[in-house]
Design an enzyme around this catalytic site. Structure first.
Site, short mmCIF file in Angstrom:
data_model
loop_
_atom_site.label_atom_id
_atom_site.label_comp_id
_atom_site.label_asym_id
_atom_site.label_seq_id
_atom_site.Cartn_x
_atom_site.Cartn_y
_atom_site.Cartn_z
N CYS A 89 0.84 -1.21 0.00
CA CYS A 89 0.00 0.00 0.00
C CYS A 89 0.88 1.27 0.00
CB CYS A 89 -0.97 -0.04 1.18
SG CYS A 89 -2.29 1.15 1.04
N HIS B 126 -3.63 -5.37 0.83
CA HIS B 126 -3.01 -5.85 2.07
C HIS B 126 -2.99 -7.38 2.14
CE1 HIS B 126 -2.56 -1.95 4.09
NE2 HIS B 126 -3.57 -1.61 3.30
N GLU C 273 -1.57 -9.14 4.24
CA GLU C 273 -1.49 -9.60 5.63
C GLU C 273 -2.85 -9.79 6.29
OE1 GLU C 273 -0.81 -6.69 4.43
OE2 GLU C 273 -1.11 -5.03 5.81
#
Ligand code: XMP
Length: 521
Positions: free
Chosen positions: A87, A177, A179
């Site tokens: 990002c 993202h 994660e």
């Protein structure tokens, strides 16, 4: 104490994303040690030693052109170490190398579909048969011109440069993202970065940690004595057991029974640590002292201060009796150390003064041993199992330092504590009996300072209200109430009212955090 300095690792540079801790956790789940540094500290090149095998630049609330708010250390880009920008991290790599970033026409928040348009080691097994995948986006800026020699690997409807790479330099950027669990196969993408691109080997498991920590602690402490405040909670229990394995009888634990613990808890701690694990344990019964100091105190902050201070006073009193102590062991965890929240410079307002058995006085002039300071809570639990602690200890719900005192709003009396201990005991046992205990992050009973009228048999009663709280949560920062079935609620309400004299009404707390907190005070 600098444990883990010589492990090969992934360095995560934090630009203030709410997900930075998740990046570290995912990487550790994949079996690789990872550390987080604040972007301000990344200006110090000393942190880039030989053991860093890859760098991840996190997301964040900043704008890449806002040079007043941050200064990017460009030298990071010439270290010849693979970099993954997530990002904001993706945008900053592009901007620094000659690309352009600007406000997106449409902000992208939530799920978005990405389509594969190129090939890369980073995306092996990431896309489905139709070359698409669903990912989690959270951005308002985006890269709209790539730097030289970068190529596009995947695009979404709103951002053309969703996954990009500079093959030769081993620089990668993703606008979404990976994660967060909402990104489908996000972990596969991280895995590709670690193993195919950074070529790092697995070095992080509970077993690794156990062996390494025992060795490091032994070296660090030598022939000296260590004291440790044991509360019976997961963190201090794991610290005690780890130290006991490392230094045996040179560890002395002090357990203070404040009288504000759950029913049978003091006995369980003594049975487990003194009798079963044969750890040197000094048991201090301070019930009377605590209740005396708390007489007529109803202000929550005052209660917390009194308990915290008295705890320290008693701990010091006993610690002084032990000669030649050099070290104090604490169960500090990694999230306590990460400075990620200060990127925007904002200070969160103080909600409660937490008292933790870990927060012992600096003036004791003891050196600290904090063997868990690089671990997340779930890692501490795994380490606890690896150290042969029982599941009962390892998977216990969190319990606050000030104990039952903050679950009895208003004035505390011995009678109220006695009633509450019983109610809590019934509630927790019922959860265990119904296999609900491990589905709930934390549960407890509280005793409200209000009496109401009831009827039992033919008699009027005038007794206290018991409040039950059970929540689900990731880390205690936010929480939602647990949705019990009516049958369960009926059973527990009946059991409490029928068995405990002093309670004639049971209520269930259905507020989330925020706006409420988990504890009542
Ligand atoms: P709150 O009430 O702040 O609680 O939403 C969040 C988590 O922290 C625990 N808690 C404490 N833990 N010392 C502790 O060690 C404290 O003073 C303390 N106060 C709250 C609470 O039980 C929940 O898990």
């Amino acid at each position: 104490m600098s444990l883990n300095n010589n492990l090969k690792k992934i360095l995560i540079i934090d630009f203030g994303s709410q997900f930075t801790q998740l990046i570290a956790r995912r990487i550790r789940e994949l079996g690789i040690f990872s550390v987080i540094v604040n972007h301000k500290k990344a200006n110090n090149l000393n942190i880039f030693n030989n053991n860093i095998r890859g760098i991840i630049l996190s997301g964040g609330p900043l704008n890449v052109y806002d040079s007043n708010k941050f200064k990017f250390n460009r030298k990071i880009l010439s270290l010849n170490i693979p970099i993954l920008g997530i990002c904001f991290g993706h945008q900053i790599i592009s901007k620094e190398l000659g690309g352009k970033v600007k406000k997106s026409k449409y902000r992208e928040f939530g799920l978005a579909q990405v389509k594969k348009v190129g090939n890369s080691q980073l995306i092996k097994n990431f896309f489905d048969k139709k070359n698409t995948n669903n990912v989690w986006m959270s951005h308002s800026d985006q890269v709209f011109k790539l730097p030289k020699d970068f190529k596009v690997i995947a695009s979404s409807k709103n951002s053309k440069f969703t996954i990009v790479e500079h093959h030769k330099k081993r620089f990668y950027g993703v606008q979404f993202h990976p994660e967060v669990t909402h990104t489908n196969k996000g972990k596969i993408l991280l895995k590709n970065f670690l193993f195919s691109i950074c070529k790092i080997k697995k070095n992080w498991s509970a077993k690794h940690q156990k062996l390494k920590l025992i060795k490091d602690v032994k070296n660090y402490i030598g022939n000296n004595k260590v004291i440790c405040a044991l509360s019976g909670g997961v963190d201090s229990s794991v610290v005690a057991q780890l130290l006991s394995k490392a230094i045996g009888k040179k560890l002395i634990c002090i357990f203070v029974n404040t009288g504000l613990l759950r029913k049978n808890e003091a006995k369980q701690v003594v049975d487990t640590f003194k009798k079963k694990l044969k750890i040197n344990l000094i048991y201090v019964n301070a019930e009377k002292e605590f209740i005396k100091r708390l007489t007529n105190v109803s202000n929550p902050e005052k209660k917390r201060k009194i308990i915290g201070n008295l705890f320290i006073e008693i701990f010091e009193r006993y610690a002084k009796k032990i000669k030649n102590v050099k070290f104090l062991a604490q169960g500090t965890l990694y999230p306590d150390l990460i400075e990620s929240k200060s990127v925007t410079g904002s200070q969160t307002s103080k909600i409660k003064s937490h008292h933790n058995v870990g927060g012992l006085p600096k003036k004791m002039k003891l050196k600290l041993v904090e063997p868990l300071r690089f671990l997340f809570k779930d890692e501490v639990r795994k380490l606890g199992l690896e150290l042969n602690l029982s599941k009962n200890i390892v998977f216990r719900h969190p319990f606050p330092g000030p104990g039952l005192a903050i679950r009895i709003p208003g004035v505390i009396t011995s009678q109220k504590i006695k009633i509450l201990k019983e109610a809590d005991y019934y509630f927790i046992n019922e959860l265990k009996k119904n296999n609900l205990y491990n589905k709930i992050w934390q549960a407890y009973a509280a005793l409200l300072p209000v009496k109401t009228v009831g009827v039992m048999g033919d008699n009027r009663t005038y007794e206290y209200i018991c409040l039950l709280r059970a929540i689900t949560s990731e880390d205690g920062m936010t929480a939602d109430f647990f949705n019990f079935k009516k049958d369960f609620m009926q059973t527990i309400s009946n059991k409490i009212v029928n068995n405990i004299k002093g309670i004639n009404r049971v209520v269930y707390d259905v507020t989330s955090k925020p706006p409420s907190t988990i504890e009542l005070e």
